[in-house]
Scaffold this active site. Structure first.
Site, PDB file in Angstrom:
ATOM      1  N   CYS A  13       0.882  -1.027  -0.132  1.00  0.00           N
ATOM      2  CA  CYS A  13       0.139  -0.072   0.102  1.00  0.00           C
ATOM      3  C   CYS A  13       0.859   1.294   0.102  1.00  0.00           C
ATOM      4  CB  CYS A  13      -0.859  -0.014   1.103  1.00  0.00           C
ATOM      5  SG  CYS A  13      -2.049   1.502   1.323  1.00  0.00           S
ATOM      6  N   CYS A  51      -5.891  -3.272   7.440  1.00  0.00           N
ATOM      7  CA  CYS A  51      -7.023  -2.293   7.488  1.00  0.00           C
ATOM      8  C   CYS A  51      -8.355  -2.874   6.616  1.00  0.00           C
ATOM      9  CB  CYS A  51      -6.869  -0.914   6.533  1.00  0.00           C
ATOM     10  SG  CYS A  51      -6.275  -1.122   4.755  1.00  0.00           S
TER      11      CYS A  51
END
Length: 374
Positions: free
Chosen positions: A115, A212
């Site tokens: 990410c 997440c």
């Protein structure tokens, strides 16, 4: 030459535009508040990465509904512009899909690194340039110093908060543009104290936990949702090939796992030492079989001085985010591939994890690569 401001740029703060990557947590909010107080031209940007706000009530998530709301509230209270960018498709393609494929291949992926590499420090950084920013600041706990050969990456002052493992793939070009104002703080308590001083509503907000997009920590359930039929049953075998039990899918196991194997009547504990998705076998063995001395890494990002391929490098390496760096020898086998020889064997080294390189002495991060074989 003009005097440098606190971000190392030769401009007064009021004429220095800083894009702050705001996740909605206390760390990035403090960075935005601190730079705003110092007079910088702050622009907050938050990425909508998944669920289009459906994660509003989830605890332990980030980059979804509640966090976007919190980031916007901080920006409004302090009076600087804030934008939300929809990166859900990019995030799914660049991070979530690879996460699922890596698990199916028997690896243990680290999506937070991807990410940072493929979304935050690539696409978001380009957005910051489009906004005519002079630099981009984040709430990561890591330090950036200007060295003789350019910007250097160093681990955080607080080793318990250090995030260098997750940022090893930051390139030299990106590092020139990035700033990490929290890296020099002594503790997270100091960050929260600053948040309280600035009157931020997120001062007591808990840190995000787990991955997440898997806030409940159930990775296998996500893989089954993304790849229906992935959890096919198979055999648990020992290193000699003897069948000891049946399992409900390779995706439910990781290298080094001891609990939940469902094997009774043993004289010594057994651990998962290898996963073979092609044969759907989980191979187990004694703890000694987990010891690894030689590690192959690929996609190496070298941040050290000199030629990566020139000879042998004495370094320290970290093979998991929760483990301290250990002495090792690093030998390049190609421009972006290397062999790492650990001075003392490590247990549970798993393909898919990162192997991050550090200077033998001091705090400098020399880069790292992805473990493909141990």
């Amino acid at each position: 030459m003009s005097a440098l401001n606190s971000l190392g740029l030769p401009k007064p703060p009021a004429k220095t535009r800083v894009v702050v990557a705001m996740s909605g947590g206390v760390d990035s909010s403090v960075v935005a508040a601190q730079l705003h107080e110092q007079g910088y031209d702050v622009v907050g940007v938050t990425l909508q990465l998944y669920d289009h706000g459906a994660a509003l009530a989830r605890k332990g998530a980030c980059c979804a509904g509640r966090d976007i709301h919190d980031a916007r509230r901080v920006a409004e209270s302090l009076g600087f512009p804030h934008y939300v960018l929809d990166y859900e498709n990019t995030f799914r393609e660049a991070v979530i899909e690879e996460f699922a494929d890596a698990y199916l291949a028997g690896a243990t992926p680290v999506p937070c690194i991807r990410c940072n590499e493929r979304v935050k420090f690539r696409d978001l950084l380009e957005t910051a340039r489009d906004l005519e920013a002079d630099c981009m600041a984040t709430g990561h706990y890591i330090r950036r110093f200007d060295g003789p050969a350019g910007a250097e990456l160093h681990s955080a002052a607080d080793p318990t908060r250090d995030q260098s493992y997750f940022l090893f793939s930051t390139t030299r070009e990106q590092l020139e543009f990035l700033r990490f104002p929290l890296g020099g703080l002594a503790s997270k308590a100091e960050t929260r104290a600053l948040a309280a001083r600035y009157g931020l509503a997120v001062a007591d907000k808990p840190d995000s936990q787990d991955i997440c997009f898997v806030p409940d920590g159930n990775y296998a359930a996500l893989i089954e949702k993304l790849r229906p039929g992935a959890a096919e049953p198979g055999e648990i075998v020992d290193t000699a090939g003897r069948v000891l039990a049946r399992h409900r899918g390779v995706i439910h196991y990781t290298i080094g796992q001891r609990r939940g194997l469902g094997i009774g009547g043993l004289t010594e504990p057994l651990y998962v030492v290898r996963l073979d998705p092609e044969t759907r076998q989980v191979i187990v063995g004694p703890k000694a079989d987990l010891a690894t001395r030689i590690i192959r890494v690929e996609q190496v990002n070298w941040l050290g001085d000199g030629d990566f391929q020139a000879g042998e490098h004495e370094v320290r390496v970290r093979v998991r985010s929760t483990r301290p760096p250990r002495p090792a020898l690093l030998r390049a086998t190609a421009p972006t591939r290397a062999e790492v020889e650990l001075i003392d064997p490590e247990e549970g080294v798993s393909p898919g994890q990162a192997c991050v390189f550090y200077a033998r002495e001091g705090t400098r991060v020399l880069g790292g690569g992805w473990i493909v074989k141990a």
